[in-house]
Design an enzyme around this catalytic site. Sequence first.
Site, PDB file in Angstrom:
ATOM      1  N   SER A 171      72.690  97.827  33.434  1.00 44.89           N
ATOM      2  CA  SER A 171      72.390  96.343  34.021  1.00 44.89           C
ATOM      3  C   SER A 171      73.209  95.586  33.776  1.00 44.89           C
ATOM      4  CB  SER A 171      71.352  96.365  34.286  1.00 44.89           C
ATOM      5  OG  SER A 171      71.059  95.440  35.722  1.00 44.89           O
ATOM      6  N   TYR A 208      62.786  92.651  32.068  1.00 44.25           N
ATOM      7  CA  TYR A 208      63.657  94.026  33.248  1.00 44.25           C
ATOM      8  C   TYR A 208      64.743  93.850  32.639  1.00 44.25           C
ATOM      9  CZ  TYR A 208      66.409  96.776  35.996  1.00 44.25           C
ATOM     10  OH  TYR A 208      67.331  97.449  36.541  1.00 44.25           O
ATOM     11  N   LYS A 267      66.703  96.179  29.862  1.00 46.50           N
ATOM     12  CA  LYS A 267      68.148  95.983  30.351  1.00 46.50           C
ATOM     13  C   LYS A 267      69.212  96.270  28.893  1.00 46.50           C
ATOM     14  CE  LYS A 267      67.621  99.207  33.754  1.00 46.50           C
ATOM     15  NZ  LYS A 267      67.504 100.578  33.890  1.00 46.50           N
TER      16      LYS A 267
END
Length: 235
Positions: free
Chosen positions: A132, A142, A146
């Site tokens: 991402s 999150y 990543k």
Amino acid sequence: MTDLNGQVALVTGANRGLGAEFVSQLLERGASKVYAAVRRPESIVSDDPRVVPLALDVTDADSIEAAAAAAGDVTVLVNNAGIGVNQSLVSGDLAEIHREFDTNFWGPVLVTRAFAPVLERNGGGAIVNMLSALSWLALGSYSATKAALWSATNSARVELAPKGIQVVGVHVGWVDTEMAANATGVKVPPAQVVTETFDVVEAGDVEAIVGETAQAVKAVLNQDVRVLYPQLARS
């Protein structure tokens, strides 16, 4: 480089969104077989006999090992499965943070550990990790998952290259899927993400940076941290 024509691929999280698009474009590029790996294989519906539904829970080590045993002909692995709960790392729900790491980080790491020997036995191939733009821009748990997977991707890339296994990391901003339904701002179509990713795979490159958001973040990584986080600017 990995010519996708004739390859046997496995895609995690294959029943919707990016996963379904990965399956579709693998077929278009001539893959001889695509394992559509999901928790509930009955959710996979396809008229193409090359699509093989496969039970796989990326948070369950036994499920991963069973999938690797069942799919011993794989030469291309797409680690696509992921979730987004995005808690505060300081005050958020710790159980949800663990669940996010189990899916987004440990899932791809364990799947790679199980399938790298499979790819090596089959003469090499490619592994694609969905990362991402938030691998580089921290906005919560999150982003942390990543970022961790980005580091793991770099490590795997170096370790597996001598074995003939190409490792590609994909960085993109919001993608126009159900997962980003409530997000605002520009969203990249899934077809664009997958097309650019597979172009990178077939060109023998190692990183797909898809869309303006990911490109903009990558462009300033060598600058002062306050460029990415203007709220840290000195008053």
